[in-house]
Structure formats: structure tokens, C-alpha cells
Design an enzyme around this catalytic site. Structure first.
Site, PDB file in Angstrom:
ATOM      1  N   HIS A  20      35.643  42.252  36.066  1.00  0.00           N
ATOM      2  CA  HIS A  20      36.474  41.053  36.086  1.00  0.00           C
ATOM      3  C   HIS A  20      36.995  40.898  37.511  1.00  0.00           C
ATOM      4  O   HIS A  20      37.304  41.891  38.170  1.00  0.00           O
ATOM      5  CB  HIS A  20      37.645  41.162  35.101  1.00  0.00           C
ATOM      6  CG  HIS A  20      37.319  40.612  33.738  1.00  0.00           C
ATOM      7  ND1 HIS A  20      38.049  40.913  32.618  1.00  0.00           N
ATOM      8  CD2 HIS A  20      36.337  39.756  33.334  1.00  0.00           C
ATOM      9  CE1 HIS A  20      37.527  40.271  31.579  1.00  0.00           C
ATOM     10  NE2 HIS A  20      36.494  39.582  31.976  1.00  0.00           N
TER      11      HIS A  20
ATOM     12  N   ASP B 184      39.677  40.205  38.990  1.00  0.00           N
ATOM     13  CA  ASP B 184      40.924  40.825  39.468  1.00  0.00           C
ATOM     14  C   ASP B 184      40.776  42.341  39.696  1.00  0.00           C
ATOM     15  O   ASP B 184      41.717  42.984  40.149  1.00  0.00           O
ATOM     16  CB  ASP B 184      42.109  40.518  38.534  1.00  0.00           C
ATOM     17  CG  ASP B 184      41.863  40.859  37.076  1.00  0.00           C
ATOM     18  OD1 ASP B 184      40.689  40.914  36.655  1.00  0.00           O
ATOM     19  OD2 ASP B 184      42.856  41.087  36.344  1.00  0.00           O
TER      20      ASP B 184
ATOM     21  N   ASP C 291      43.218  47.111  31.264  1.00  0.00           N
ATOM     22  CA  ASP C 291      42.487  46.095  30.497  1.00  0.00           C
ATOM     23  C   ASP C 291      41.885  46.620  29.197  1.00  0.00           C
ATOM     24  O   ASP C 291      40.676  46.860  29.093  1.00  0.00           O
ATOM     25  CB  ASP C 291      41.423  45.431  31.385  1.00  0.00           C
ATOM     26  CG  ASP C 291      42.077  44.570  32.462  1.00  0.00           C
ATOM     27  OD1 ASP C 291      43.125  44.974  32.981  1.00  0.00           O
ATOM     28  OD2 ASP C 291      41.550  43.476  32.765  1.00  0.00           O
TER      29      ASP C 291
HETATM   30 ZN   LIG Z   1      42.473  42.526  34.683  1.00  0.00          ZN
HETATM   31 ZN   LIG Z   2      39.793  42.250  32.451  1.00  0.00          ZN
END
Ligand SMILES: [Zn+2]
Ligand SMILES: [Zn+2]
Length: 308
Positions: A62, A64, A211
Site C-alpha cells: 500500500h 503509505d 495494517d
Molecule cells: Zn497503511
Molecule cells: Zn494498508
């Protein structure tokens, strides 16, 4: 072992809040966990240096968590002869890095070894002279890995009185025994290290878990760690959002850490919807469940004492 908090934000970098990333230093060696957009800035602010950064562990693909990698790779390439770099991560990471290197025409002259998790991968992802790093799939909207870094066991405590009783004179022979070597005394007696050392002592254990929803795998990964960075995207008022977006609330993160008997819990990966003043609520909620919990602070350096 020291942990450096480079950022605590989730989703996007914000003024005053950088993306979630942690660097760990063990005897001068650096290990970096995730590198979202702009991670090189706090990395430089903390004067961590790239000379001793030989490993980056990536949780998932992802933005980020990975958009800062190209910058870090280029930065590392500015050093003369930086040596090889290992990157651990999920399936697809090698393709991501290969494409971005080609598309951006990045000139990187040092070798990069990318090790992707696979279904039959060993739990042990990486090992060097100082640490073992384990990886474990968590449960998120895309495949996501949690990491556990364990220092190697240390030799037991040396008993100098016992050594003298066995005829070992103080001096270099003491050092050899402490390092686990068998020695011969001036009188010709053989002394084994086990005769003068106590039981082996465990090293420090750090967990980086971002996450995920609360799950068995997370609790297993956290098992009695000395320090754990655990994602806490939302406050419990927004539990519905947490469920839908496959994240956790502060209460869920603290619940998992308490169940796993983690020593010290630091929450991170906070949603940009919460302002700085709301971070106290994250900490209060977590602390009502796990007594040694807090929200990690950017730029924070946490020294982890040896367990004994
Ligand atoms: Zn994240
Ligand atoms: Zn994520």
C-alpha cells in the site's frame, strides 16, 4: 537495542505527522520497517546514517508503506560502496521495485536482494550475526506481513569465583570462557564454558505489526515481546470503519497486546481524521486495557533494556 519512531501516520503524510515507519538499531546495525512517502526525511533528522542500513522489511504494497522506498534506495546509492541491501516483503514487491527502478531510470550500483514471502516460506525471513527476523501474514485488505525481530541469545552470566576454583587465572582465559570457548588451565586441566557460565539469556524482541484486523496471527506474532508497535488506525467510536477498512481500534490493538503479554505497547498508524489533541484518547483507551501502552511519538527514541 534502540527503536527510532520515524512516523506514526496512516494513509497519507500530513503536516506534522509522517507515515508509519520504525528503525531499529542493534549494536550499530540498522534495520528499517516500512518506508512510506517521505520516510527519508525523519531518517535524516534522526541522523541514522545509511552506512549501516542493510535491511528493509516491508509490510505490504500500500502506498503509505512503500512510496518512500525509491528515495531511500537512491539516497543509499549516494554513498561510495554502500554494500548489498536486503529487502523483505510480500509477493509482488520485487516487481514493484524492478518497475520503479526501470521507469525512473534509477542508477543503483549496489546489489539488492529482494526476498518475497511465499506460502512455503520459512517463518524465519532473515538471519545475521545479531538478529533473527520472522514474518507472519496478518489480515488486511491486501496481503500484509507483520515482523518480529529477535536478538540472538546471549551466553549465561560468567562466574569468576567458580573459574578461579577450577584453576583459571584472571585474564585472557576468562574472556575465552565468556565467549563460549573451551580452555586449558596452566595446570593442564580442561575447563568447559558450561562449568563457569549460567543459563543462556534471551535477547530483546521487537514486533512491528501494522495494517490488520484483530486476529490470532497477530496475537501469536506479539507473544511476550519486549516492545511492540501495533497499528491503531481508529478510536473505538469508529469501529465500524475499522472493520470495513481492515484496521484496528486502539482498544483492539491494546487487547491483542494484553492477551499476548507484550511488555511495552506503542500504537501507531493513526488515521489522518484524528487531530493531534485526540491522540491522548488513543493512549487513555489503550492504557485502560494494557497498563504499559502509549501512542508512539515521531522522533522518539526508545532504548530497550536487556531482560536481565
Ligand atoms: Zn497503511
Ligand atoms: Zn494498508
Amino acid at each position: 537495542m534502540e527503536c527510532f519512531v520515524l512516523g506514526i501516520g496512516g494513509m497519507m503524510p500530513m503536516p506534522g505527522r509522517r507515515l508509519s515507519s520504525v528503525a531499529v538499531r542493534v549494536e550499530g546495525q540498522l534495520y528499517l520497517f516500512d518506508g512510506g512517502e517521505g520516510t527519508q526525511v525523519p531518517y535524516k533528522e534522526l541522523h541514522l546514517g545509511l552506512r549501516s542500513l542493510d535491511l528493509i522489511a516491508v509490510s505490504h504494497l500500500h502506498a503509505d508503506h512503500v512510496l518512500g522506498l525509491p528515495g531511500l534506495l537512491m539516497l543509499r546509492g549516494q554513498m561510495p560502496d554502500p554494500g548489498p541491501l536486503t529487502i523483505l516483503g510480500p509477493p509482488g514487491l520485487a516487481r514493484f521495485i524492478r518497475n520503479i527502478r526501470a521507469d525512473l531510470r534509477m542508477h543503483i550500483r549496489y546489489p539488492i536482494e529482494i526476498k518475497e514471502w511465499s506460502k512455503d516460506a520459512d517463518r524465519l525471513a532473515y538471519r545475521d550475526a545479531l538478529v533473527n527476523i520472522f514474518w507472519q501474514p496478518l489480515e488486511h485488505s491486501v496481503f500484509c506481513l507483520g515482523y518480529r525481530m529477535e536478538e540472538h541469545q546471549r551466553p549465561g552470566r560468567f562466574d569468576p569465583d567458580r573459574a578461579r576454583e577450577l584453576g583459571v587465572p584472571a585474564g585472557p582465559l576468562f574472556g575465552q570462557l565468556q565467549r563460549g570457548q573451551t580452555i586449558t588451565t596452566p595446570q593442564g586441566t580442561t575447563v568447559e564454558p558450561t562449568e563457569v557460565l549460567g543459563p543462556t539469556r534471551r535477547g530483546r524482541h521487537m514486533v512491528f505489526a501494522t495494517d490488520t484486523i484483530p486476529c490470532r496471527s497477530l496475537v501469536e506474532l506479539l507473544d511476550a515481546a519486549d516492545i511492540a508497535f501495533v497499528e491503531s488506525m481508529f478510536l473505538p467510536d469508529d469501529e465500524e470503519d475499522a472493520r470495513e477498512k481492515k484496521h484496528m481500534t486502539a482498544a483492539q490493538a491494546a487487547g491483542a497486546a494484553a492477551e499476548a503479554k507484550v511488555q511495552q505497547l506503542l500504537l501507531f498508524h493513526i488515521s489522518p481524521r484524528y487531530e493531534r489533541r485526540e491522540l491522548k484518547r488513543f493512549a487513555d483507551i489503550a492504557r485502560s486495557i494494557h497498563p504499559n501502552a502509549n501512542v508512539a511519538k515521531e522522533g522518539q527514541i526508545i532504548a530497550i533494556p536487556l531482560p536481565d
